[in-house]
Design a protein around this motif. Structure first.
Motif, mmCIF file in Angstrom:
data_model
loop_
_atom_site.group_PDB
_atom_site.id
_atom_site.type_symbol
_atom_site.label_atom_id
_atom_site.label_comp_id
_atom_site.label_asym_id
_atom_site.label_seq_id
_atom_site.Cartn_x
_atom_site.Cartn_y
_atom_site.Cartn_z
ATOM 1 N N ARG A 24 -33.295 -31.171 -42.179
ATOM 2 C CA ARG A 24 -33.487 -29.720 -42.066
ATOM 3 C C ARG A 24 -34.746 -29.283 -42.795
ATOM 4 O O ARG A 24 -35.538 -28.467 -42.294
ATOM 5 C CB ARG A 24 -32.274 -28.978 -42.660
ATOM 6 N N ASP A 25 -34.968 -29.832 -43.993
ATOM 7 C CA ASP A 25 -36.166 -29.475 -44.744
ATOM 8 C C ASP A 25 -37.423 -29.962 -44.031
ATOM 9 O O ASP A 25 -38.463 -29.296 -44.038
ATOM 10 C CB ASP A 25 -36.114 -30.090 -46.147
ATOM 11 N N ALA A 26 -37.340 -31.142 -43.417
ATOM 12 C CA ALA A 26 -38.482 -31.663 -42.670
ATOM 13 C C ALA A 26 -38.819 -30.742 -41.500
ATOM 14 O O ALA A 26 -39.992 -30.453 -41.240
ATOM 15 C CB ALA A 26 -38.184 -33.075 -42.175
ATOM 16 N N VAL A 27 -37.793 -30.283 -40.791
ATOM 17 C CA VAL A 27 -37.996 -29.375 -39.670
ATOM 18 C C VAL A 27 -38.611 -28.060 -40.147
ATOM 19 O O VAL A 27 -39.520 -27.509 -39.527
ATOM 20 C CB VAL A 27 -36.665 -29.123 -38.933
ATOM 21 N N THR A 28 -38.111 -27.550 -41.279
ATOM 22 C CA THR A 28 -38.637 -26.301 -41.842
ATOM 23 C C THR A 28 -40.113 -26.429 -42.192
ATOM 24 O O THR A 28 -40.920 -25.543 -41.880
ATOM 25 C CB THR A 28 -37.839 -25.910 -43.108
ATOM 26 N N ALA A 29 -40.479 -27.529 -42.840
ATOM 27 C CA ALA A 29 -41.872 -27.737 -43.230
ATOM 28 C C ALA A 29 -42.762 -27.897 -42.012
ATOM 29 O O ALA A 29 -43.858 -27.338 -41.946
ATOM 30 C CB ALA A 29 -41.980 -28.969 -44.124
ATOM 31 N N CYS A 30 -42.300 -28.650 -41.020
ATOM 32 C CA CYS A 30 -43.098 -28.867 -39.813
ATOM 33 C C CYS A 30 -43.314 -27.557 -39.057
ATOM 34 O O CYS A 30 -44.392 -27.320 -38.494
ATOM 35 C CB CYS A 30 -42.429 -29.898 -38.921
ATOM 36 N N ALA A 31 -42.289 -26.705 -39.029
ATOM 37 C CA ALA A 31 -42.402 -25.429 -38.331
ATOM 38 C C ALA A 31 -43.524 -24.576 -38.916
ATOM 39 O O ALA A 31 -44.192 -23.826 -38.196
ATOM 40 C CB ALA A 31 -41.075 -24.673 -38.395
ATOM 41 N N LEU A 32 -43.753 -24.701 -40.209
ATOM 42 C CA LEU A 32 -44.798 -23.944 -40.871
ATOM 43 C C LEU A 32 -46.176 -24.292 -40.312
ATOM 44 O O LEU A 32 -47.094 -23.479 -40.328
ATOM 45 C CB LEU A 32 -44.758 -24.222 -42.379
ATOM 46 N N PHE A 33 -46.315 -25.505 -39.774
ATOM 47 C CA PHE A 33 -47.584 -25.959 -39.220
ATOM 48 C C PHE A 33 -47.569 -25.958 -37.689
ATOM 49 O O PHE A 33 -48.416 -26.573 -37.055
ATOM 50 C CB PHE A 33 -47.906 -27.365 -39.731
ATOM 51 N N GLY A 34 -46.577 -25.287 -37.096
ATOM 52 C CA GLY A 34 -46.524 -25.192 -35.653
ATOM 53 C C GLY A 34 -46.019 -26.438 -34.965
ATOM 54 O O GLY A 34 -46.259 -26.651 -33.777
ATOM 55 N N ILE A 35 -45.298 -27.290 -35.701
ATOM 56 C CA ILE A 35 -44.748 -28.528 -35.151
ATOM 57 C C ILE A 35 -43.288 -28.266 -34.776
ATOM 58 O O ILE A 35 -42.513 -27.766 -35.590
ATOM 59 C CB ILE A 35 -44.843 -29.675 -36.167
ATOM 60 N N SER A 36 -42.909 -28.612 -33.566
ATOM 61 C CA SER A 36 -41.556 -28.313 -33.081
ATOM 62 C C SER A 36 -40.509 -29.137 -33.814
ATOM 63 O O SER A 36 -40.796 -30.209 -34.360
ATOM 64 C CB SER A 36 -41.468 -28.590 -31.575
ATOM 65 N N ALA A 37 -39.282 -28.647 -33.767
ATOM 66 C CA ALA A 37 -38.172 -29.357 -34.398
ATOM 67 C C ALA A 37 -37.972 -30.715 -33.743
ATOM 68 O O ALA A 37 -37.661 -31.710 -34.418
ATOM 69 C CB ALA A 37 -36.898 -28.513 -34.293
#
Length: 279
Positions: A24-37
């Motif tokens: 979940r934290d990885a998804v949250t961090a990636c979303a900040l850079f426009g990277i999809s879940a």
């Protein structure tokens, strides 16, 4: 500039100082850079398959033992100045002439190890650097092997070079260019720190990660030359600024995570091991 999901996850795991990173934290961090879940989860699966991360507990990941060796060395950039010794004029040599050149992975590991310790090729297969780092030659040898240099490589000291050859060795590094890099990097980071309070939290977190990652990579690959080959005082001032920038990065990421989720941040800050790992 958008980082790759696998690079971002590796960097966050290094910055976590041994703590696990949940999916979940990885998804949250990636979303900040426009990277999809979906891309974030695919990156986690591939990193696990490559042996760079491993399951720590259900839904959480940590660096594998293999990745930890390199990550731990990269993390020592903060205290690298403490490993610099006065220089007597001798050189540390690594002879790779007998090593193979067909195994690309072995060559990448070899080049990475030599590059991270500031070695330059003087003659074919012979790499040199000033004997001014680590407590002794054995410590340098062990660090090179740990970073990926084949144990068949010879590591030894060279002294008493004739003046012309000694002068040629000194020209392997461009000290003036390094001095300009120190000054330019320090100015760039100080300028960002003066204006970061005017940025919204997400923009500040993105920028501190990207800018800080590039700065840390420059320090990780710095040759740590002695005076008079470089201006050691300018380097020290630059590294101090990078440390301060890194601390601010940790604070910004932790604050953003806590604001977003309402929970204490398990990871924070800018760190760069992905480029070093050739991931």
């Amino acid at each position: 500039m958008k980082p790759k999901a696998r690079h971002l996850i590796l960097d966050l795991l290094q910055a976590a100082d041994g703590e696990a990173l949940s999916a979940r934290d990885a998804v949250t961090a990636c979303a900040l850079f426009g990277i999809s879940a979906n891309n974030a989860r695919v990156a986690l699966a591939r990193l696990s398959a490559d042996g760079l991360i491993e399951a720590a507990e259900r839904g959480s990941y940590a660096l594998s033992a293999r990745a930890h060796e390199l990550a731990d060395d990269v993390a020592t950039w903060r205290t690298a100045e403490q490993r610099v010794r006065p220089w007597s004029g001798s050189w540390i040599a690594v002879h790779c002439g007998a090593l193979g050149r067909s195994d690309r992975k072995a060559m990448r590991n070899r080049d990475r190890a030599l590059g991270m310790l500031g070695f330059r090729e003087f003659e074919r297969g012979l790499y040199l650097r000033p004997d001014n780092i680590e407590r002794d030659l054995d410590a340098v040898r062990k660090r090179l092997y740990r970073l990926g240099l084949e144990r068949e490589a010879s590591v030894f000291l060279v002294s008493g070079l004739e003046p012309a050859r000694d002068a040629r060795v000194r020209r392997l590094w461009d000290g003036r260019a390094l001095n300009r890099q120190y000054q330019r990097l320090q100015k760039q980071l100080e300028t960002w720190l003066r204006q970061c309070d005017r940025l919204d939290p997400q923009t500040a977190a993105r920028e501190v990660f990207l800018v800080g990652g590039q700065a840390i990579r420059q320090i990780v690959y710095d040759p740590w030359l002695p005076d008079p080959l470089v201006d050691a005082q300018a380097r020290r001032a630059c590294v101090d600024t990078v440390r301060r920038f890194d601390r601010v990065g940790h604070q910004l990421w932790r604050r953003l995570y806590e604001t977003t989720t309402g929970a204490p941040g398990p990871w924070a800050g800018a760190a760069r091991m992905a480029d070093t790992l050739n991931a």
